[in-house]
Design a protein around this motif. Structure first.
Motif, PDB file in Angstrom:
ATOM      1  N   PRO A 188       0.845  -1.197   0.000  1.00  0.00           N
ATOM      2  CA  PRO A 188       0.000   0.000   0.000  1.00  0.00           C
ATOM      3  C   PRO A 188       0.884   1.253   0.000  1.00  0.00           C
ATOM      4  CG  PRO A 188       0.001  -1.015   2.179  1.00  0.00           C
ATOM      5  CD  PRO A 188       0.796  -1.906   1.276  1.00  0.00           C
ATOM      6  N   ALA A 189       0.976   1.890  -1.140  1.00  0.00           N
ATOM      7  CA  ALA A 189       1.790   3.098  -1.312  1.00  0.00           C
ATOM      8  C   ALA A 189       1.369   3.752  -2.617  1.00  0.00           C
ATOM      9  CB  ALA A 189       3.277   2.750  -1.353  1.00  0.00           C
ATOM     10  N   ARG A 190       1.817   4.958  -2.837  1.00  0.00           N
ATOM     11  CA  ARG A 190       1.568   5.611  -4.125  1.00  0.00           C
ATOM     12  C   ARG A 190       2.227   4.778  -5.212  1.00  0.00           C
ATOM     13  NH1 ARG A 190      -1.499   9.448  -3.113  1.00  0.00           N
ATOM     14  NH2 ARG A 190      -1.170  10.988  -1.497  1.00  0.00           N
ATOM     15  N   GLY A 191       1.639   4.762  -6.407  1.00  0.00           N
ATOM     16  CA  GLY A 191       2.089   3.899  -7.494  1.00  0.00           C
ATOM     17  C   GLY A 191       3.570   3.970  -7.797  1.00  0.00           C
ATOM     18  N   TRP A 192       4.118   5.162  -7.946  1.00  0.00           N
ATOM     19  CA  TRP A 192       5.535   5.286  -8.299  1.00  0.00           C
ATOM     20  C   TRP A 192       6.432   4.737  -7.197  1.00  0.00           C
ATOM     21  CZ3 TRP A 192       9.084   8.117  -5.526  1.00  0.00           C
ATOM     22  CH2 TRP A 192       8.578   9.026  -4.582  1.00  0.00           C
ATOM     23  N   PRO A 249      11.161   0.488  -6.737  1.00  0.00           N
ATOM     24  CA  PRO A 249      12.103  -0.499  -6.176  1.00  0.00           C
ATOM     25  C   PRO A 249      12.317  -1.759  -6.999  1.00  0.00           C
ATOM     26  CG  PRO A 249      10.384   0.042  -4.590  1.00  0.00           C
ATOM     27  CD  PRO A 249      10.004   0.670  -5.878  1.00  0.00           C
ATOM     28  N   ILE A 250      11.425  -2.057  -7.920  1.00  0.00           N
ATOM     29  CA  ILE A 250      11.390  -3.380  -8.536  1.00  0.00           C
ATOM     30  C   ILE A 250      12.727  -3.794  -9.141  1.00  0.00           C
ATOM     31  CG2 ILE A 250      10.368  -4.724 -10.419  1.00  0.00           C
ATOM     32  CD1 ILE A 250       7.718  -3.340  -9.754  1.00  0.00           C
ATOM     33  N   VAL A 256       8.629   3.227   0.325  1.00  0.00           N
ATOM     34  CA  VAL A 256       7.288   2.657   0.181  1.00  0.00           C
ATOM     35  C   VAL A 256       6.459   2.906   1.443  1.00  0.00           C
ATOM     36  CG1 VAL A 256       6.050   0.446   0.041  1.00  0.00           C
ATOM     37  CG2 VAL A 256       7.864   0.951  -1.569  1.00  0.00           C
ATOM     38  N   ARG A 257       7.080   2.908   2.580  1.00  0.00           N
ATOM     39  CA  ARG A 257       6.368   3.129   3.844  1.00  0.00           C
ATOM     40  C   ARG A 257       6.153   4.612   4.128  1.00  0.00           C
ATOM     41  NH1 ARG A 257       3.436   0.336   5.587  1.00  0.00           N
ATOM     42  NH2 ARG A 257       3.953   0.359   7.760  1.00  0.00           N
TER      43      ARG A 257
END
Length: 164
Positions: A63-67, A72-73, A103-104
């Motif tokens: 759960p985070a904003r899309g970007w 990180p991928i 992400v957090r």
């Protein structure tokens, strides 16, 4: 009037799932994918594929904003592959940890929590010289990363309470 949760990511509107469900599933797949990758070898490429897919899916469902989920991928997956070279590269776990902070939605001051992760990687490189030490190096790294993530969360809570 409801009080906003302390976790910045928890305040985001979600199109599907629950915040806690996506957070735990994402974390499980991110970490499980990295660990699963370590079972790969020249005669066993299936763990490489399964671990990579699990790791990528884990980042995508956080759960985070899309970007913040997409960024990180590539680098984080590359770190998982790099770790196949052995515990001398344990310091590279600072990269997925930095992405975890992103992400957090952790504040800038939480970057202090990166220090133990990097120090652990340097120590692991000095102590574990062969791949046989990888399980112990991964276990020690997991403890340090979890502790550092909790520290970053505490820093975020403090920053939140200081601003209110």
């Amino acid at each position: 009037m409801a009080v906003a949760p302390l976790e910045a990511a928890a305040r985001l509107p979600l199109r599907w799932g629950t915040y806690d469900g996506r957070r735990w599933a994402g974390l499980t797949l991110i970490v499980g994918g990295l660990v699963h990758l370590q079972a790969a070898g020249p005669d066993s490429l299936l763990p490489l594929a399964v671990g990579t897919v699990a790791h990528v899916v884990g980042w995508l469902i956080m759960p985070a904003r899309g970007w913040r989920r997409v960024l990180p991928i590539v680098l984080s997956t590359f770190v998982g592959w790099l770790l196949l070279a052995g515990p001398q590269l344990m310091w590279t776990l600072t990269i997925p940890f930095l992405f975890w902070l992103l992400v957090r939605h952790r504040p800038w001051r939480s970057l202090l929590a990166v220090s133990p992760v990097l120090l652990n990687g340097v120590i692991a490189a000095a102590v574990f010289r062969e791949y046989e030490g990888m399980p112990l190096a991964l276990g020690a790294s997991a403890l340090v990363i979890v502790g550092s993530a909790w520290w970053a969360a505490a820093i975020a809570r403090r920053a939140h309470s200081d601003s209110h």
